[in-house]
Design an enzyme around this catalytic site. Structure first.
Site, PDB file in Angstrom:
ATOM      1  N   GLU A  61       3.659 -24.354  51.927  1.00 44.78           N
ATOM      2  CA  GLU A  61       3.023 -23.801  50.718  1.00 44.78           C
ATOM      3  C   GLU A  61       2.141 -22.598  51.083  1.00 44.78           C
ATOM      4  O   GLU A  61       2.198 -21.532  50.468  1.00 44.78           O
ATOM      5  CB  GLU A  61       2.143 -24.851  50.026  1.00 44.78           C
ATOM      6  CG  GLU A  61       2.876 -26.011  49.403  1.00 44.78           C
ATOM      7  CD  GLU A  61       2.992 -27.213  50.333  1.00 44.78           C
ATOM      8  OE1 GLU A  61       3.066 -27.015  51.563  1.00 44.78           O
ATOM      9  OE2 GLU A  61       3.029 -28.342  49.809  1.00 44.78           O
ATOM     10  N   GLU A  86      -6.207 -40.140  51.444  1.00 48.95           N
ATOM     11  CA  GLU A  86      -5.438 -39.726  52.624  1.00 48.95           C
ATOM     12  C   GLU A  86      -5.990 -40.435  53.864  1.00 48.95           C
ATOM     13  O   GLU A  86      -5.271 -40.658  54.835  1.00 48.95           O
ATOM     14  CB  GLU A  86      -5.477 -38.197  52.797  1.00 48.95           C
ATOM     15  CG  GLU A  86      -4.409 -37.673  53.733  1.00 48.95           C
ATOM     16  CD  GLU A  86      -4.208 -36.165  53.660  1.00 48.95           C
ATOM     17  OE1 GLU A  86      -3.274 -35.685  52.985  1.00 48.95           O
ATOM     18  OE2 GLU A  86      -5.013 -35.436  54.286  1.00 48.95           O
ATOM     19  N   LYS A  95       7.777 -34.101  52.944  1.00 54.28           N
ATOM     20  CA  LYS A  95       7.918 -32.733  53.477  1.00 54.28           C
ATOM     21  C   LYS A  95       9.301 -32.555  54.091  1.00 54.28           C
ATOM     22  O   LYS A  95       9.967 -31.541  53.884  1.00 54.28           O
ATOM     23  CB  LYS A  95       6.867 -32.485  54.579  1.00 54.28           C
ATOM     24  CG  LYS A  95       5.457 -32.263  54.097  1.00 54.28           C
ATOM     25  CD  LYS A  95       4.588 -31.856  55.289  1.00 54.28           C
ATOM     26  CE  LYS A  95       3.115 -31.960  54.974  1.00 54.28           C
ATOM     27  NZ  LYS A  95       2.246 -31.736  56.131  1.00 54.28           N
ATOM     28  N   HIS A 149     -15.268 -38.580  26.274  1.00 56.25           N
ATOM     29  CA  HIS A 149     -14.452 -38.322  25.089  1.00 56.25           C
ATOM     30  C   HIS A 149     -12.964 -38.409  25.411  1.00 56.25           C
ATOM     31  O   HIS A 149     -12.130 -37.902  24.659  1.00 56.25           O
ATOM     32  CB  HIS A 149     -14.820 -36.960  24.500  1.00 56.25           C
ATOM     33  CG  HIS A 149     -16.255 -36.926  24.083  1.00 56.25           C
ATOM     34  ND1 HIS A 149     -16.679 -37.330  22.837  1.00 56.25           N
ATOM     35  CD2 HIS A 149     -17.374 -36.605  24.783  1.00 56.25           C
ATOM     36  CE1 HIS A 149     -17.999 -37.227  22.768  1.00 56.25           C
ATOM     37  NE2 HIS A 149     -18.441 -36.802  23.946  1.00 56.25           N
ATOM     38  N   LYS A 185      -4.940 -25.256  59.084  1.00 57.36           N
ATOM     39  CA  LYS A 185      -5.200 -25.782  60.425  1.00 57.36           C
ATOM     40  C   LYS A 185      -3.978 -25.567  61.331  1.00 57.36           C
ATOM     41  O   LYS A 185      -4.093 -25.039  62.422  1.00 57.36           O
ATOM     42  CB  LYS A 185      -5.535 -27.272  60.301  1.00 57.36           C
ATOM     43  CG  LYS A 185      -5.858 -27.940  61.598  1.00 57.36           C
ATOM     44  CD  LYS A 185      -6.280 -29.380  61.368  1.00 57.36           C
ATOM     45  CE  LYS A 185      -6.217 -30.147  62.681  1.00 57.36           C
ATOM     46  NZ  LYS A 185      -6.634 -31.538  62.565  1.00 57.36           N
ATOM     47  N   GLY A 231      -8.163 -32.099  58.749  1.00 63.37           N
ATOM     48  CA  GLY A 231      -8.094 -31.163  57.623  1.00 63.37           C
ATOM     49  C   GLY A 231      -9.075 -31.501  56.513  1.00 63.37           C
ATOM     50  O   GLY A 231      -9.819 -30.638  56.023  1.00 63.37           O
ATOM     51  N   ARG A 232      -9.138 -32.761  56.114  1.00 67.20           N
ATOM     52  CA  ARG A 232     -10.006 -33.135  54.978  1.00 67.20           C
ATOM     53  C   ARG A 232     -11.460 -33.263  55.372  1.00 67.20           C
ATOM     54  O   ARG A 232     -12.303 -33.627  54.553  1.00 67.20           O
ATOM     55  CB  ARG A 232      -9.481 -34.427  54.339  1.00 67.20           C
ATOM     56  CG  ARG A 232      -9.288 -35.570  55.298  1.00 67.20           C
ATOM     57  CD  ARG A 232      -8.431 -36.667  54.685  1.00 67.20           C
ATOM     58  NE  ARG A 232      -8.101 -37.731  55.619  1.00 67.20           N
ATOM     59  CZ  ARG A 232      -7.082 -37.706  56.478  1.00 67.20           C
ATOM     60  NH1 ARG A 232      -6.301 -36.651  56.530  1.00 67.20           N
ATOM     61  NH2 ARG A 232      -6.844 -38.714  57.284  1.00 67.20           N
TER      62      ARG A 232
HETATM   63  O1  LIG Z   1      -4.464 -26.957  57.001  1.00 64.68           O
HETATM   64  P1  LIG Z   1      -2.985 -27.240  57.018  1.00 64.68           P
HETATM   65  O2  LIG Z   1      -2.465 -27.446  58.396  1.00 64.68           O
HETATM   66  O3  LIG Z   1      -2.239 -26.169  56.290  1.00 64.68           O
HETATM   67  O4  LIG Z   1      -2.734 -28.598  56.264  1.00 64.68           O
HETATM   68  C1  LIG Z   1      -3.067 -28.764  54.908  1.00 64.68           C
HETATM   69  C2  LIG Z   1      -3.104 -30.204  54.503  1.00 64.68           C
HETATM   70  O5  LIG Z   1      -1.860 -30.821  54.738  1.00 64.68           O
HETATM   71  C3  LIG Z   1      -2.041 -32.142  55.219  1.00 64.68           C
HETATM   72  O6  LIG Z   1      -1.729 -32.150  56.568  1.00 64.68           O
HETATM   73  C4  LIG Z   1      -1.138 -33.127  54.551  1.00 64.68           C
HETATM   74  O7  LIG Z   1      -1.169 -33.058  53.184  1.00 64.68           O
HETATM   75  C5  LIG Z   1      -3.518 -32.409  54.989  1.00 64.68           C
HETATM   76  O8  LIG Z   1      -4.032 -33.391  55.796  1.00 64.68           O
HETATM   77  C6  LIG Z   1      -4.088 -31.068  55.251  1.00 64.68           C
HETATM   78  O9  LIG Z   1      -5.389 -30.967  54.780  1.00 64.68           O
END
Ligand SMILES: O=P(O)(O)OC[C@H]1O[C@](O)(CO)[C@@H](O)[C@@H]1O
Length: 534
Positions: free
Chosen positions: A201, A339, A499, A370, A195, A253-254
């Site tokens: 990452e 979250e 972060k 199990h 987003k 995002g979620r």
């Molecule tokens: O889509 P982005 O901006 O890479 O963010 C990834 C994820 O990181 C967060 O902002 C925090 O973990 C989530 O809410 C989001 O889904």
């Protein structure tokens, strides 16, 4: 706000759920039926009076008004000043959805159309890589830009007729290494799903993927797609605008798998089935918006959840889908629920009254049986269980497997409720030929306290439409719980501090900066890494 309900719960927990079934109408009364799905919450301590009190609480906390505010595009995400309109992404009828007075539907439908054309072109071999038709898609994203499409793609495996889809999320180089191993860069499409397009990452993995592709392909950027709200960043990364699928900041995002973030799922199952997935969610939106509270599945799922967590004090809840293809569902719900509602202050910045959202965890049945069901049945903590199962599987030749699967699911909720008394355990031991002290000793280990609450969501089959309904059901459940708690379910400030510190720590690990500012423990760990990696 909880005291009266807590007093009711204490009295009810002293009784036995099993006895509540003396009322022959209980099963039907404590269930919500909607569009081919049945949510049965009769195996809980809830009575009609307790339910009425919970519904009164939902009304007092203005759930209907907040729900209307969400659907009408009001900026209910107050800490970020944003509307919350992921429901518009599945509004296939195009009925206007307004943000700041402007209808956002034309743009949403245009993007869905562009995604569909692109997916058709990839699936039909008209969009190619340097080496020919695309055989593999790698979605690089994390959190909401990963869990939804990864969970959904696995869930709908029987409907796959597109390229193979792979998912990379972890910054651990192992993830991308293992995923790219064996793929042909010349026939791979890389989707960078972020987003913000700044998530460390995702950007680190995306750069690694580009380098991997550049070893074989002259113009790797041509095989990259971006799913993002951040146009400047996507173009700086070298992805041409025609392969950027955007969305607005009012999609959290979620809550984003319904739009561009769902592209990998669309590539796997095709645009028509992706629309069925959206239509299922849309049907749940209408039900949530229009059904009376006591017949409203998301509302009742939320109220039962709050009864168990905030009222009865059970600290966690287990999500237990009897469906191997839903093995990422608990992870998806962990982000969605924790979250969203894992917050310690209300929208007004005041401390939350009582507990915020519960810890959510789970595994598919029968595997969990199990592993951790021992604790669920005989441990000292009560874990309310949310079972989920389809009446029909997708393997007609293996129908006996499915019968066994369903039998196990139903047996677990029955066992949790009824338990096994000491007398029953004694009879069991006597039948095995034990007697005297040994019989007594062994019998005690075979007692199940029972009276453990669970709910079951049962449906015909896990189709794209059904999956859409289930995910939207849980989204709205989280919304209702958040409104009752007075929480903003749509921000996530709690992920920020880690972060920031990680960014500061990176140069310390490489030795580029000194460690003197850090606490003794962190310093010790940094020094261990420095000394060990050589
Ligand atoms: O889509 P982005 O901006 O890479 O963010 C990834 C994820 O990181 C967060 O902002 C925090 O973990 C989530 O809410 C989001 O889904």
């Amino acid at each position: 706000m909880w005291d009266e309900l807590k007093a009711q719960a204490t009295a009810l927990q002293a009784g036995n759920i099993r006895d509540l079934f003396a009322d022959a109408g209980r099963a039907a009364d404590f269930a919500v039926d909607f569009d081919g799905m049945l949510f049965d919450y009769s195996k809980t301590y809830l009575t009609a009076d307790a339910r009425a009190a919970l519904i009164a609480l939902a009304e007092a906390r203005e759930v209907p008004g907040r729900r209307a505010a969400m659907f009408s595009g009001e900026k209910i995400n107050e800490t970020e000043g944003r509307a919350v309109l992921h429901t518009a992404l599945r509004n296939l009828s195009g009925e206007p959805a307004l943000v700041d007075g402007a209808d956002v539907m034309p743009e949403i439908l245009a993007t869905l159309g562009r995604m569909s054309t692109f997916a058709d072109n990839v699936r039909g071999g008209r969009f190619t890589g340097a080496g020919g038709a695309i055989t593999d898609v790698v979605n690089i994203g994390i959190g909401g830009s990963h869990l939804g499409p990864a969970m959904g793609t696995l869930a709908l495996a029987p409907y796959h007729d597109g390229p193979r889809c792979h998912f990379v999320s972890n910054v651990d180089g192992a993830d991308i290494t293992d995923t790219l191993k064996g793929l042909d860069p010349a026939r791979t499409l890389v989707i960078v799903a972020s987003k913000t397009f700044t998530t460390i990452e995702t950007i680190t993995n995306a750069k690694t993927a580009k380098t991997w592709m550049a070893e074989v392909v002259d113009h790797p950027g041509a095989q990259f797609v971006a799913l993002s709200t951040a146009e400047e960043e996507t173009s700086a990364f070298g992805i041409a605008p025609e392969r950027v699928f955007g969305f607005e900041d009012w999609v959290g995002g979620r809550y984003s798998m319904w739009g561009p973030i769902g592209l990998s799922l669309m590539l796997a199952i095709g645009p028509a089935r992706f629309r069925e997935f959206l239509a299922g969610a849309k049907a749940m939106d209408r039900h949530f918006r229009d059904a009376p509270l006591d017949q409203n599945m998301p509302v009742m799922l939320a109220l039962v959840g709050m009864w168990h967590h905030q009222v009865c004090g059970h600290p966690t809840r287990a999500v237990l889908p009897y469906d191997q293809r839903l093995s990422r569902l608990a992870a998806y719900f962990q982000q969605l629920e924790m979250e969203s509602n894992g917050k310690r202050v209300t929208m007004a910045g005041e401390p939350v009254d009582g507990a915020s959202g519960p810890v959510v965890w789970g595994e598919p049945g029968t595997n969990g049986q199990h592993a951790f069901y021992q604790l669920i049945h005989q441990g000292t903590q009560v874990v309310p269980c949310e079972f989920m199962v389809a009446a029909r599987g997708h393997e007609p030749d293996l129908a006996h497997h499915h019968t066994l699967l369903v039998a196990n699911c139903l047996a677990q909720s029955e066992a949790l409720m009824r338990g096994r008394s000491l007398d029953e355990a004694r009879q069991l031991m006597a039948a095995k030929g034990l007697e005297g002290e040994e019989l007594e000793r062994q019998a005690r280990h075979r007692v199940f306290p029972g009276n453990r609450p669970s709910t079951t969501l049962i449906y015909d089959q896990l189709t794209p439409r059904r999956l859409g309904q289930i995910i939207a059901l849980y989204e709205h459940r989280v919304f209702v719980e958040g409104v009752i708690l007075g929480i903003n379910s749509f921000d996530q400030w709690g992920v920020e501090l880690g972060k920031v510190l990680a960014t500061q720590l990176e140069p310390l690990l490489t030795g580029a900066a000194g460690v003197s500012e850090k606490d003794g423990s962190t310093r010790q760990l940094i020094n261990f890494v420095r000394d060990t990696k050589g």
